[in-house]
Structures are given as C-alpha cells and as structure tokens.
Design a protein around this motif. Structure first.
Motif, PDB file in Angstrom:
ATOM      1  N   SER A  46      43.056  -6.944 -22.218  1.00 37.26           N
ATOM      2  CA  SER A  46      41.799  -7.694 -22.200  1.00 37.26           C
ATOM      3  C   SER A  46      41.271  -7.895 -23.624  1.00 37.26           C
ATOM      4  O   SER A  46      40.737  -8.949 -23.962  1.00 37.26           O
ATOM      5  CB  SER A  46      40.784  -6.948 -21.337  1.00 37.26           C
ATOM      6  OG  SER A  46      39.533  -7.540 -21.421  1.00 37.26           O
ATOM      7  N   VAL A  47      41.462  -6.871 -24.465  1.00 33.21           N
ATOM      8  CA  VAL A  47      41.054  -6.996 -25.874  1.00 33.21           C
ATOM      9  C   VAL A  47      41.881  -8.096 -26.542  1.00 33.21           C
ATOM     10  O   VAL A  47      41.342  -8.963 -27.249  1.00 33.21           O
ATOM     11  CB  VAL A  47      41.255  -5.655 -26.617  1.00 33.21           C
ATOM     12  CG1 VAL A  47      40.933  -5.820 -28.094  1.00 33.21           C
ATOM     13  CG2 VAL A  47      40.402  -4.559 -25.989  1.00 33.21           C
ATOM     14  N   TRP A  49      43.336 -10.541 -25.107  1.00 37.94           N
ATOM     15  CA  TRP A  49      42.989 -11.826 -24.480  1.00 37.94           C
ATOM     16  C   TRP A  49      41.740 -12.420 -25.123  1.00 37.94           C
ATOM     17  O   TRP A  49      41.677 -13.610 -25.434  1.00 37.94           O
ATOM     18  CB  TRP A  49      42.773 -11.574 -22.980  1.00 37.94           C
ATOM     19  CG  TRP A  49      42.430 -12.776 -22.170  1.00 37.94           C
ATOM     20  CD1 TRP A  49      43.280 -13.747 -21.745  1.00 37.94           C
ATOM     21  CD2 TRP A  49      41.140 -13.130 -21.669  1.00 37.94           C
ATOM     22  NE1 TRP A  49      42.609 -14.684 -20.997  1.00 37.94           N
ATOM     23  CE2 TRP A  49      41.288 -14.330 -20.937  1.00 37.94           C
ATOM     24  CE3 TRP A  49      39.879 -12.553 -21.762  1.00 37.94           C
ATOM     25  CZ2 TRP A  49      40.226 -14.953 -20.312  1.00 37.94           C
ATOM     26  CZ3 TRP A  49      38.815 -13.167 -21.139  1.00 37.94           C
ATOM     27  CH2 TRP A  49      38.997 -14.367 -20.422  1.00 37.94           C
ATOM     28  N   VAL A  50      40.753 -11.563 -25.358  1.00 32.34           N
ATOM     29  CA  VAL A  50      39.522 -12.046 -26.000  1.00 32.34           C
ATOM     30  C   VAL A  50      39.834 -12.511 -27.425  1.00 32.34           C
ATOM     31  O   VAL A  50      39.374 -13.561 -27.880  1.00 32.34           O
ATOM     32  CB  VAL A  50      38.439 -10.934 -26.012  1.00 32.34           C
ATOM     33  CG1 VAL A  50      37.282 -11.314 -26.923  1.00 32.34           C
ATOM     34  CG2 VAL A  50      37.941 -10.673 -24.598  1.00 32.34           C
ATOM     35  N   ASN A  51      40.655 -11.709 -28.126  1.00 35.78           N
ATOM     36  CA  ASN A  51      40.920 -12.019 -29.533  1.00 35.78           C
ATOM     37  C   ASN A  51      41.814 -13.238 -29.728  1.00 35.78           C
ATOM     38  O   ASN A  51      41.780 -13.860 -30.786  1.00 35.78           O
ATOM     39  CB  ASN A  51      41.551 -10.799 -30.224  1.00 35.78           C
ATOM     40  CG  ASN A  51      40.526  -9.699 -30.453  1.00 35.78           C
ATOM     41  OD1 ASN A  51      39.330  -9.911 -30.246  1.00 35.78           O
ATOM     42  ND2 ASN A  51      40.975  -8.538 -30.856  1.00 35.78           N
TER      43      ASN A  51
ATOM     44  N   MET B   1      36.920  -6.079 -22.663  1.00 37.40           N
ATOM     45  CA  MET B   1      36.510  -5.620 -23.985  1.00 37.40           C
ATOM     46  C   MET B   1      35.030  -5.923 -24.194  1.00 37.40           C
ATOM     47  O   MET B   1      34.562  -6.988 -23.837  1.00 37.40           O
ATOM     48  CB  MET B   1      37.315  -6.368 -25.056  1.00 37.40           C
ATOM     49  CG  MET B   1      36.955  -5.985 -26.470  1.00 37.40           C
ATOM     50  SD  MET B   1      37.588  -7.165 -27.662  1.00 37.40           S
ATOM     51  CE  MET B   1      37.297  -6.266 -29.176  1.00 37.40           C
ATOM     52  N   GLU B   3      32.386  -6.612 -27.005  1.00 34.05           N
ATOM     53  CA  GLU B   3      32.344  -6.945 -28.435  1.00 34.05           C
ATOM     54  C   GLU B   3      30.996  -6.638 -29.065  1.00 34.05           C
ATOM     55  O   GLU B   3      30.867  -6.593 -30.274  1.00 34.05           O
ATOM     56  CB  GLU B   3      32.650  -8.429 -28.625  1.00 34.05           C
ATOM     57  CG  GLU B   3      34.024  -8.828 -28.135  1.00 34.05           C
ATOM     58  CD  GLU B   3      34.107 -10.316 -27.884  1.00 34.05           C
ATOM     59  OE1 GLU B   3      33.728 -10.740 -26.775  1.00 34.05           O
ATOM     60  OE2 GLU B   3      34.526 -11.040 -28.789  1.00 34.05           O
ATOM     61  N   ILE B 249      32.267 -11.351 -23.542  1.00 30.34           N
ATOM     62  CA  ILE B 249      32.157 -12.787 -23.307  1.00 30.34           C
ATOM     63  C   ILE B 249      31.842 -13.011 -21.827  1.00 30.34           C
ATOM     64  O   ILE B 249      32.092 -12.144 -21.002  1.00 30.34           O
ATOM     65  CB  ILE B 249      33.466 -13.519 -23.672  1.00 30.34           C
ATOM     66  CG1 ILE B 249      34.637 -12.930 -22.869  1.00 30.34           C
ATOM     67  CG2 ILE B 249      33.723 -13.490 -25.141  1.00 30.34           C
ATOM     68  CD1 ILE B 249      35.886 -13.766 -22.960  1.00 30.34           C
ATOM     69  N   ARG B 251      32.281 -13.972 -18.174  1.00 32.64           N
ATOM     70  CA  ARG B 251      33.433 -14.079 -17.271  1.00 32.64           C
ATOM     71  C   ARG B 251      33.167 -15.172 -16.246  1.00 32.64           C
ATOM     72  O   ARG B 251      32.020 -15.549 -16.012  1.00 32.64           O
ATOM     73  CB  ARG B 251      33.662 -12.753 -16.544  1.00 32.64           C
ATOM     74  CG  ARG B 251      33.667 -11.546 -17.454  1.00 32.64           C
ATOM     75  CD  ARG B 251      34.959 -11.446 -18.204  1.00 32.64           C
ATOM     76  NE  ARG B 251      34.991 -10.233 -19.016  1.00 32.64           N
ATOM     77  CZ  ARG B 251      36.085  -9.779 -19.591  1.00 32.64           C
ATOM     78  NH1 ARG B 251      37.222 -10.412 -19.446  1.00 32.64           N
ATOM     79  NH2 ARG B 251      36.070  -8.684 -20.320  1.00 32.64           N
TER      80      ARG B 251
END
Lengths: 373, 301
Positions: A46-47, A49-51, B1, B3, B249, B251
């Motif tokens: 998931s990390v 994917w965000v990045n 994640m 952020e 972010i 979803r």
C-alpha cells in the motif's frame, strides 16, 4: 536480491482479525498476533502504491516480497531482539509445579517405532517425533524462543528456561465492547453490539522497551526507510523504521538437518512441503544437485489464511497452511549443500510455474530456517 | 499508508463518560481504561464515531463528504482516510489544599506525550523530570501548604523543577486554544502542573474520578424506585488527553474514483479546519451535559 528489514510497532493497539465470521449482532472479533506475512505484505505494498501514483500492476510485477516476520522488541538504545514462536518440536513444562522451580524445555526426538506398536499416524515417514519425560506434565502455551534460544535451537543445543521468554512480556490482549450509533436518534442501534479483541504491545514507558515485529523485505528499494502503515482492523496506525539485519547463525552442513517453517506453509499437498517427492516408499527433498530424505515431521494443526485481492476486488481463496514453527527432519543428505541456502533465501516453492499458490510467494509464505537435527 | 499525522489534545470541560460496557467492580458503569496502565482512556473507535457525529450536519461535510473521508456507514466498499488512535491521559485534575486543584502528570504520561509528539512531528524538546518514589516536582510553590503538597488526604514532599516548568509552558502553548477564554487555564497549567511518582498518579486516576450515584424516580410516588440505584463513573472535567490522528489519500470503491480526489494533506487539512478549537461531545449521557471536550491540534495558534 537485496533484503532490508523494518521494525514495525503499533502506535497504540492493533487488532489483526482472523478468518472467523464477524458481522452479526453480538459478534466477537478475535485478534491474532503476530500477523500472517500477507498482512505486512499488503500494508507495505500500500505504501508503494501510494508512492507510485496508484499503479497496482507495477507493484504486482515487481520482485518485492516479504522474507520473514519475527516478533521483536527494541530497547531504548534502538537495539532489536528477535523472537520466534516455539517450534513444534519444543514443549515447555513446569520443572516441579509444587515447588515452583521454574521451567524445563523438552524437545521431541525422532524415533523409529517398533512395528508392534499401533498408532494413528498415517504416513510413510520412517520416524515419529517422541516426547520423553519422567512424569506427565501439561505443556504451556504463550512462550517464545528468545535471541539466545534461536541460536541454541538452530545449533541443535539443549535448551533451558534462559532461552525462552513469556509472550506476555511482549504483548497482551484486551477486549473492547463496541456499539453502532444511529445517526438520527443518536442512540445505540439495535443489533450493533460487538466485542473486538485488541493486541496491546509493550510500550516504551516500561523500561524503554517497545514490542513489535521485524519484517524482512526483499527488493523493497522503493520503500521509504520510515513512515506509518495502516495495520489490521479499524485502520489503526503502526510506525515502521529501518533496522539492522537480524543475526541468525547458519548451521554447519551435515547429512542430517531440520527445516523449520518461519512463516506458514502453503503447500499443494497439505502438510507436505512443495519440492518433496515420493520415491520408493519414502519422501525426498530434491533440489538442484541436492537430495535428502524426509525422516520425520512435527506439524501443528492446520491454520486457514485468506485475504482480499485489491486488484481483482475479490476475496482470495481460503487455504489451509502448515503453521509457522512446523518442523521437518531430514537425513541421508547428499550433494551440493549450497542448494539449501537458496531454499532459505527464496522459500519453499514448487518449480512448476502453473502452481496456483505461486501468487502468494511475494506475500512471504513458505519461508524457512535450517537447524541442526 | 498514512502520510499525515497530527497530535490532537482533548480537554474535558464537563465530566466525560466513555463507558467500558462491562463491569466487575462496585461501579456499575465504569469508564474505559487502558489494560496495561489502568489509566482512563478513550478508544479510537469511540472517538472517531463521536467526531463523525459532530461533523454529520456540518456544512463542509454534506453531500457524501463524511462517508468519503470517514468511510461508508453501510456497504464497506472502501476504507476511510482518517484514523484516530486511542486518546491517552496526559494530565489529571486532583483536589489540592491550595489553588483548588492541580494538573497531575507522571513520568509515564509525559513519556507517552513526548513519544506521540515525536511521531506526529511536533517539536517537544523538553526532558522528563526525574521523580523520586515519594517526591513530587512542582512548577510554582503557590501550590504548597507548609512546604508540603497536599492532594486529597495525602501529603507529599515537593520541590520546584525548572525542567517541569518547560513542560508546563509547552503544554500551555500546545494543548489549549490560544483564545482569551482559555487564558486562565493556560496560566494555571504553567503554575499548577505537578509531577507525581507513577504509583501516586495511578492511585488518583483509579480512586479520584467522578463517581455519581443515580436513582430512578417513580413518576407516581415521586420517590426512588426499588432496584433503580446504580453508580456511573466519569472522567473529571479539566482532564487533558491526547490522541494521534492519521490521514491517508482518499480511498474509493473500485472503478468509482471521484472527480475531486483528495490527498492526505487535504484530508488532514479539512479535518483540522473543522475540528480545531471546537467543543465536541464524546461518550454517553450527552443530554445530561456529559462528554464536552475542547479539541486542539498541537502546534496550532
């Protein structure tokens, strides 16, 4: 393949749900700890994917994989100590309960049974794991093998109570009652009462010790060194930070050795690891230029893993696994022992490309450690 | 994640009843407590639910915005973008012979506060004053009576600590709204913050909460009904707690990406704009004035 390690610790509590149904009124949600490797795989992917801007295909095609998940604790100087759930061939009992004299750690030992002895094990293995003890004693749950215990176990040494640590020193459990509120009446909705089990890891207020997990990650170059992941139910947060590679001693190469599942084993033939073939009435582990006979096995009751495929938007198949800590004894080993090292770095996976379980490889299943017999 | 992370202070202005839902002691309705410290706390799920309710009719959260960021109420097609950790106790009000009450902290509560501040990226460059087994630290000797700190029925030796003064000033700057209405309490934190040994602190948080007996009045007789006596525990007003808040972010359900897709910074910004320095009701007994807390994000002026 580059492997790095992250220390993962919950910000407060976490609830890693198992496979039991949870959704009806009065449901109780169990919490598992340590989590299955696929939970960490999903969180770290998931990390990524965000990045990478939300490109799931790129992540699926990348060689990223989990190589191990260890319970661990970090002291106030940042030093990390690893633990292992007790392998299936170790039992902890009281030395003498009436005198409160501490614990004794006993090993199951492979032994040939006389053919006159009737037993229920249906297998072609030549030996059975046998427990020898002077008088009956009930084995205790809730113990972990500590760092010195891991070294002693892998080296084939005798274990004592200095080699084990009570699980409660790292984490505990608490039950939480929840309700669902009705938005309009602002009262509890009918049928929305539930209880959830949470894992409460040791926090540093107590002697500066933080309990968590050490997670091995292969080809995670795009992963930041530190940050926060969403881990388990309720979207609770856990912190991760780079840590040193754990010191796990390699064992001397010999004709007999043990193979211990570090993470649950997803095998096409249930308890029998992939890569082991039947030949002339015996099971043989056959690797490139290496061969060893499976002499004995101690495999605990099967556990079920499933999951959710975010790309396909579909639940993953529920699969039975041989639990982490299962032990397989091998003898008559011949050939190139370097093949065994490859097994440790890559895991126990069948060579056949059409194995439907191969998609789980990156999730960290089927990882092994080698130990002296 | 996640952020984005921030540090949310909760200051109780009325008694707060975040119920544990189960009881084995003499109190029928105890409040939630942490398993390992037995300090009062607020479960992150309860806090998130209360704040969701608070924002339910808020202008900026209509037209589905609440579901987008907090997660759908029904049919969980996607996850929320906001996560609340458990609110942990920082300071607990204890009755004092001088100055009415003091804000009691302990090495454990300050250590946890500092840890959460570091996690959230809030500068907390103060040390935790060492506390002896029967020695307290104070910020101003105005809380002393005959050179002793007298809390409830207990007397403690105490000495002024410049280290604790730094902590008190940091709390005054970060824990409460910076408006005139809170000036008195910011000043009081600076002068009446006391550091108790952990065991003394535990005694007060276990035995000096607000425990109210309730009876049920019979409508016809006007007297108490038989079997209608029960005891409810509350966290006292002037308690100070802290909760980590995380944002990711936005979803969305598969193949239903919204046109305006918020990143973690926007999600956290929207939440902070809506909640900062607001009075919010948490826990039970809302209609009898329970659960009013003032929210303040650390580092906000």
């Amino acid at each position: 393949m580059s492997t790095t390690y992250r220390f993962v610790n919950a910000v407060d509590t976490i609830s890693i749900r198992g496979n039991k149904l949870f959704g009806d009124a009065g449901s109780h949600g169990e919490s598992n700890f340590p989590p299955k490797p696929s939970v960490l795989s999903g969180a770290f992917r998931s990390v990524l994917w965000v990045n990478n801007g939300g490109d799931a295909n790129a992540i699926q095609q990348s060689p990223f994989s989990i190589t191990g998940v260890f319970p661990a604790r970090q002291d106030k100087h940042g030093k990390v100590e690893l633990f292992l759930p007790l392998p299936a061939d170790l039992l902890v009992t009281d030395k003498d309960k009436s005198k409160g004299e501490g614990k004794v750690v006993r090993k199951l030992k492979p032994q040939k049974l006389d053919s006159a002895i009737q037993h229920s094990q249906v297998s072609q293995l030549p030996m059975m794991p046998i427990l020898r003890q002077g008088k009956p004693a009930k084995p205790e749950n809730g113990w972990l093998l500590n760092q010195s215990g891991i070294a002693a176990y892998l080296g084939g040494e005798t274990l004592t109570e200095t080699h084990i640590t009570k699980q409660a020193e790292l984490w505990g459990k608490e039950f939480r009652i929840g309700i669902g509120l009705n938005c309009d009446s602002r009262t509890a909705d009918e049928g929305k009462l539930f209880t959830v089990e949470h894992t409460v890891p040791q926090q540093p207020e107590n002697k500066g010790i933080t309990a968590g997990l050490v997670v091995g990650i292969a080809n995670g170059d795009d992963l930041p060194e530190s940050g926060f992941i969403r881990l388990g139910g309720d979207g609770r947060a856990a912190e991760f930070s780079l840590t040193d590679a754990p010191a796990i001693n390699a064992i001397p190469k010999s004709a007999t050795f043990k193979l211990v599942l570090l993470t649950p084993g997803l095998f096409a033939n249930g308890w029998l690891p992939d890569g082991i073939e039947e030949e002339n009435g015996a099971y043989w582990l056959k690797l490139d230029g290496f061969k060893a006979r499976l002499a004995c096995a101690a495999v605990s009751r099967a556990e079920v893993v499933s999951g959710w495929d975010l790309v396909k938007w579909f639940p993953k198949d529920a699969e039975r696994t041989a639990p982490a800590g299962s032990v397989y004894w091998f003898d008559q080993a011949t050939g190139d022992f370097a093949a065994l090292d490859k097994l440790v770095t890559q895991g126990l996976w069948a060579k056949t490309p059409d194995n439907p379980l191969n998609s789980r490889q990156a999730e960290g299943y089927n990882r092994v450690l080698l130990a002296a017999w | 994640m996640f952020e984005q992370s921030r540090l949310l202070f909760l200051y109780a202005v009325t008694p707060v009843h975040m119920g544990a839902g189960q009881a084995i002691g003499v109190i029928d309705n105890p409040i939630q407590r942490e398993r390992h410290t037995n300090h009062p706390n607020m479960a992150g799920s309860g806090l998130k639910g209360a704040i969701r309710h608070h924002l339910n009719r808020h202008d900026g959260w209509k037209n589905g915005m609440l579901n987008r960021l907090f997660g759908p109420a029904e049919n969980p097609d996607f996850a929320g973008a906001i996560s609340f950790g458990d609110a942990q106790l920082v300071a607990f009000p204890v009755r004092s012979l001088k100055q009415a009450f003091v804000y009691a902290v302990s090495p454990v509560t300050l250590a946890r506060l500092k840890r959460l501040a570091n996690l959230a990226g809030v500068k907390a460059d103060w040390e935790i004053p060492p506390a002896g087994s029967d020695q307290c630290c104070i910020t101003d000797n105005r809380v002393l009576s005959n050179s002793k700190l007298v809390l409830e029925a207990f007397e403690y030796a105490a000495e002024e600590s410049t280290v604790l003064k730094t902590v008190a000033a940091w709390l005054a700057d970060n824990a409460l709204p910076q408006d005139a209405a809170h000036q008195y309490f910011r000043d009081k934190i600076k002068t009446d913050l006391v550091l108790l040994p952990d065991d003394a602190f535990s005694h007060f948080v276990e035995n000096a909460t607000v425990v109210e007996p309730h009876v049920r009045i019979n409508d016809e007789s006007g007297t108490a009904d038989d079997g209608g006596l029960f005891y409810t525990e509350n966290l006292p007003p002037e308690s100070l707690l802290i909760a980590p808040v995380f944002a990711s972010i936005e979803r969305y359900a598969k193949d239903k990406k919204p046109e305006a897709h918020m990143d973690a910074g926007q999600v956290m910004g929207k939440l902070a704009d809506s909640l900062g320095d607001k009075l919010v009701q948490v826990g039970g007994d809302a209609t009898t004035g329970r659960g009013q807390v003032v929210l303040h994000f650390a580092g906000e002026k």
